[in-house]
Design an enzyme around this catalytic site. Sequence first.
Site, short mmCIF file in Angstrom:
data_model
loop_
_atom_site.label_atom_id
_atom_site.label_comp_id
_atom_site.label_asym_id
_atom_site.label_seq_id
_atom_site.Cartn_x
_atom_site.Cartn_y
_atom_site.Cartn_z
N CYS A 6 0.83 -1.21 0.00
CA CYS A 6 0.00 0.00 0.00
C CYS A 6 0.87 1.26 0.00
CB CYS A 6 -1.01 -0.04 1.14
SG CYS A 6 -2.42 1.02 0.78
N HIS A 25 -3.70 -5.05 0.42
CA HIS A 25 -3.06 -5.61 1.62
C HIS A 25 -3.29 -7.13 1.66
CE1 HIS A 25 -2.87 -1.68 3.93
NE2 HIS A 25 -3.72 -1.38 2.98
N GLU A 73 -1.88 -9.30 3.28
CA GLU A 73 -1.68 -9.87 4.62
C GLU A 73 -2.99 -10.16 5.36
OE1 GLU A 73 -0.64 -6.93 3.62
OE2 GLU A 73 -1.26 -5.33 4.98
N1 GLN Z 1 -1.87 6.71 2.67
C1 GLN Z 1 -1.99 5.93 1.51
C2 GLN Z 1 -3.35 6.09 0.84
O1 GLN Z 1 -4.28 6.53 1.45
C3 GLN Z 1 -1.72 4.46 1.80
C4 GLN Z 1 -2.70 3.85 2.75
C5 GLN Z 1 -2.22 2.54 3.32
O2 GLN Z 1 -1.03 2.27 3.34
N2 GLN Z 1 -3.14 1.75 3.83
O3 GLN Z 1 -3.50 5.75 -0.31
#
Ligand code: GLN
Length: 515
Positions: free
Chosen positions: A356, A482, A484
């Site tokens: 992410c 994600h 995970e």
């Molecule tokens: N801050 C980033 C976004 O909003 C990544 C978010 C995250 O890592 N969950 O896209």
Amino acid sequence: MLQVRGFSVTAIKIDPYLNVDAGTMNPYMHGEVFVTEDGGEIDMDLGHYERFLDINLPKDNNITTGQIYREVIERERRGDYLGACVQVVPHVTDEIKRRIRLAGRRSNVDIVIVEVGGTVGDIESLPFLEAIRQMRLEEGYENTLFVHVALVPILDVTGEQKTKPCQHSVNELRRIGIQPDIIVARCSIPLNNPAKHKIALYGSVSEEAVFTSYTVDCIYKVPLILDEQGMGNYIVSRIGLKSNTPNWSYWKSVVTSFLNYEHEVKIALCGKYAKLADAYISINEALKHAGAKLKTKVNIDWIETEIFEESPEKLNILSKYDGILVPPGFGARGSEGKILSVKFARENNIPFLGICFGFQMSIIEFARNVVGLDDANSTEIDPETANPVIDLLPEQRNIRFLGGTMRLGAHPIILEPGTLTYKLYGKTIVYERHRHRYEVNPSYWDLLQRHGLIFSGRSPDGQRIEFVELPRHRFFLGSQAHPEFKSRPGKPSPPYLGFVKAALEYSLQRSSTPV
Ligand code: GLN
């Protein structure tokens, strides 16, 4: 314990805080924010339930004070309680019971496990304890069972197991009308007989109903050690269930896989919140699940990336690691250090996984140092940047309220055949969970690709980049989602499995190369 006896279960976690969900809290408050398949931003404990029970839980299984009061107040404004004085009992407690029953009905299971978070005696959890007290009256004694978990500290000077805190918390529960049926002592070692006897006596339960959740080398052992003490049999006989003989064979093989390792790897997790292990708990677990499949113990060091911003020479510490992971995150703090960590992994051919925000950092790094856009950035970090390679998702532009408004939950991703990502998953369509507002800016796609970045996964409409990778690198993978959150013991997530495998190969290769 219930599952291996043939029963279906679901788990509900009650969090007595006023936040409507966990999404607006930083990980130092209650640990990581867990994301469900249906897009809930919920308490990390539900992540443990998903991993232990191997089921997907809906977001409605996390109940907070914020949700309950919001509902009750909205109803009051609509006039649903017209004429009545709206009170904690019965209106708030009725809403709590309605939500517990609703979550139970929707999941259509034999047994609903409800965890009331917090500590007995907290002002905040009182309405919830009152609600479950009433539920026993309504559902019947034989259909309900109260398990009280209490800490039994050991006095380090004398080694004595102190049962007083547990005695007091049981008293506190009884004062509000709840007599526990089972007491589970959380103690670093198994309770000795005198301690067990005292807890049973003062807690008004038989000694057969006192169990210890003692510290073990692998968290997945916990149900086994409780069942060995007779807890599963006690539960089913107390609620009058006809049980099959428990079949632990699969779970035991999973636990064994965590303990019988032949190799070790060292992974650097370069992020923020490094002081709290719970901040990245799903990532930790996903790495361990992958390691267990490969007979490899995964040792993880958390590194605050701000140290690289202050002294870039410290980046060299990363050369002792077999893999570098840049985790999810928000905001500017530590981001330059994360970008430096990606650069180090890319230039030194060290296996890399970016998740992410970590994926977004890898795009910025590539744009700056390979494409040559020195000032490339994310508009989350620098809204004025001349090269916004990471920018807000179009649908996020007019959002004013921050709670529950990110791109959330499981979305399909189409993988490009022939890529590393495709090989890892072994299929074209995968579903991974998301939690983000920003994405790779389409205006830069061509430029990034022309310089060799491979887009290996996109949303079905082709409008979003979900996975990137680099050719001619040991392992370099970035994921907007994600993975995970879907990793389970015995069933590791493909990107994590690939990453740990690459780290293991790198480590074996290094140890066989003469210095
Ligand atoms: N801050 C980033 C976004 O909003 C990544 C978010 C995250 O890592 N969950 O896209």
